[in-house]
Design a protein around this motif. Structure first.
Motif, mmCIF file in Angstrom:
data_model
loop_
_atom_site.group_PDB
_atom_site.id
_atom_site.type_symbol
_atom_site.label_atom_id
_atom_site.label_comp_id
_atom_site.label_asym_id
_atom_site.label_seq_id
_atom_site.Cartn_x
_atom_site.Cartn_y
_atom_site.Cartn_z
ATOM 1 N N LEU A 10 0.745 -1.214 0.006
ATOM 2 C CA LEU A 10 0.008 0.042 -0.179
ATOM 3 C C LEU A 10 0.775 1.328 0.162
ATOM 4 C CD1 LEU A 10 -2.614 -0.820 2.610
ATOM 5 C CD2 LEU A 10 -2.984 -0.835 0.034
ATOM 6 N N PRO A 11 0.442 2.355 -0.613
ATOM 7 C CA PRO A 11 1.190 3.520 -0.714
ATOM 8 C C PRO A 11 1.457 4.037 0.531
ATOM 9 C CG PRO A 11 -0.571 3.619 -2.258
ATOM 10 C CD PRO A 11 -0.682 2.357 -1.500
ATOM 11 N N ILE A 12 0.256 4.155 1.613
ATOM 12 C CA ILE A 12 0.288 4.719 2.785
ATOM 13 C C ILE A 12 0.385 3.681 4.105
ATOM 14 C CG2 ILE A 12 -0.899 6.370 4.431
ATOM 15 C CD1 ILE A 12 -1.936 7.785 1.998
ATOM 16 N N GLY A 13 -0.691 2.893 3.923
ATOM 17 C CA GLY A 13 -0.743 1.708 4.862
ATOM 18 C C GLY A 13 -1.951 1.996 5.766
ATOM 19 N N TYR A 14 -2.412 0.609 6.624
ATOM 20 C CA TYR A 14 -3.525 0.823 7.314
ATOM 21 C C TYR A 14 -2.946 0.925 8.612
ATOM 22 C CZ TYR A 14 -7.086 -1.429 10.392
ATOM 23 O OH TYR A 14 -7.889 -1.711 11.171
ATOM 24 N N SER A 15 -3.390 1.584 9.589
ATOM 25 C CA SER A 15 -3.153 1.966 10.777
ATOM 26 C C SER A 15 -4.228 1.098 11.922
ATOM 27 C CB SER A 15 -2.888 3.433 11.236
ATOM 28 O OG SER A 15 -2.554 3.481 12.526
ATOM 29 N N ASP A 16 -3.786 0.265 12.674
ATOM 30 C CA ASP A 16 -4.875 -0.568 13.400
ATOM 31 C C ASP A 16 -4.943 0.214 14.919
ATOM 32 O OD1 ASP A 16 -2.520 -1.185 15.011
ATOM 33 O OD2 ASP A 16 -2.450 -3.160 14.368
ATOM 34 N N GLY A 17 -5.928 -0.303 15.473
ATOM 35 C CA GLY A 17 -6.101 0.315 16.756
ATOM 36 C C GLY A 17 -5.223 0.490 17.723
ATOM 37 N N GLU A 18 -4.078 -0.007 17.593
ATOM 38 C CA GLU A 18 -2.646 -0.117 18.535
ATOM 39 C C GLU A 18 -1.704 0.810 17.767
ATOM 40 O OE1 GLU A 18 -1.785 -4.145 19.147
ATOM 41 O OE2 GLU A 18 -3.492 -4.590 20.245
ATOM 42 N N GLY A 19 -1.979 1.498 16.733
ATOM 43 C CA GLY A 19 -1.181 2.144 15.928
ATOM 44 C C GLY A 19 -0.053 1.579 15.205
ATOM 45 N N ASN A 20 -0.247 0.381 14.952
ATOM 46 C CA ASN A 20 0.685 -0.529 13.904
ATOM 47 C C ASN A 20 0.357 0.033 12.466
ATOM 48 O OD1 ASN A 20 2.073 -1.924 16.082
ATOM 49 N ND2 ASN A 20 0.104 -3.191 16.410
ATOM 50 N N LEU A 21 1.325 0.008 11.916
ATOM 51 C CA LEU A 21 1.232 0.342 10.215
ATOM 52 C C LEU A 21 1.321 -1.149 9.545
ATOM 53 C CD1 LEU A 21 0.534 2.678 8.237
ATOM 54 C CD2 LEU A 21 2.982 2.835 8.119
ATOM 55 N N HIS A 22 0.486 -1.382 8.583
ATOM 56 C CA HIS A 22 0.371 -2.673 7.809
ATOM 57 C C HIS A 22 0.232 -2.074 6.260
ATOM 58 C CE1 HIS A 22 -0.691 -4.960 11.503
ATOM 59 N NE2 HIS A 22 -1.599 -3.849 11.736
#
Length: 125
Positions: A10-22
């Motif tokens: 992904l160009p930016i990434g998914y940030s989960d509820g704990e602040g981890n970037l995927h």
């Protein structure tokens, strides 16, 4: 052998509820059922644009360490990531691969380019 799963970044990434970037994920090719089943979903019936959300949640098999991809997670993606995934979905399901035909601007030789991620690519002349 037929390739049915394709890695993406992904160009930016998914940030989960704990602040981890995927950012790293895998998408599989869609089946006819993947495209038909969401049409019965009331969210799609009331808002046809929601079809993309449901569809992506069905065909993305991995995104970072997230084990279960669901529509709520897809809703949380940045617009740039959603647009990237929509184009990626179109490419692998219409063509059966993630390559585009292009041409060298200097020598004008045509070649296939495997699109691997935003800002990165691997050429296959």
């Amino acid at each position: 052998m037929l390739q049915t799963e394709f890695p993406f970044t992904l160009p930016i990434g998914y940030s989960d509820g704990e602040g981890n970037l995927h950012k790293e994920g895998v998408m599989r090719m869609a089946t006819a059922f993947d495209e038909i089943a969401p049409l019965k979903d009331p969210r799609v019936q009331s808002n046809p644009a929601y079809l993309l959300i449901i569809l992506l949640s069905r065909v993305i098999t991995r995104l970072g360490t997230v084990e279960y991809i669901n529509p709520k997670m897809i809703e949380g993606l940045f617009a740039a990531d959603l647009a990237f995934l929509q184009e990626f979905y179109r490419r692998i399901n219409e063509n059966g691969h993630n390559r585009v035909r292009t041409q060298c601007p200097h020598c004008e030789q045509q070649f296939d380019l495997e699109l691997t991620s935003p800002g990165g690519s691997g050429a296959t002349p």
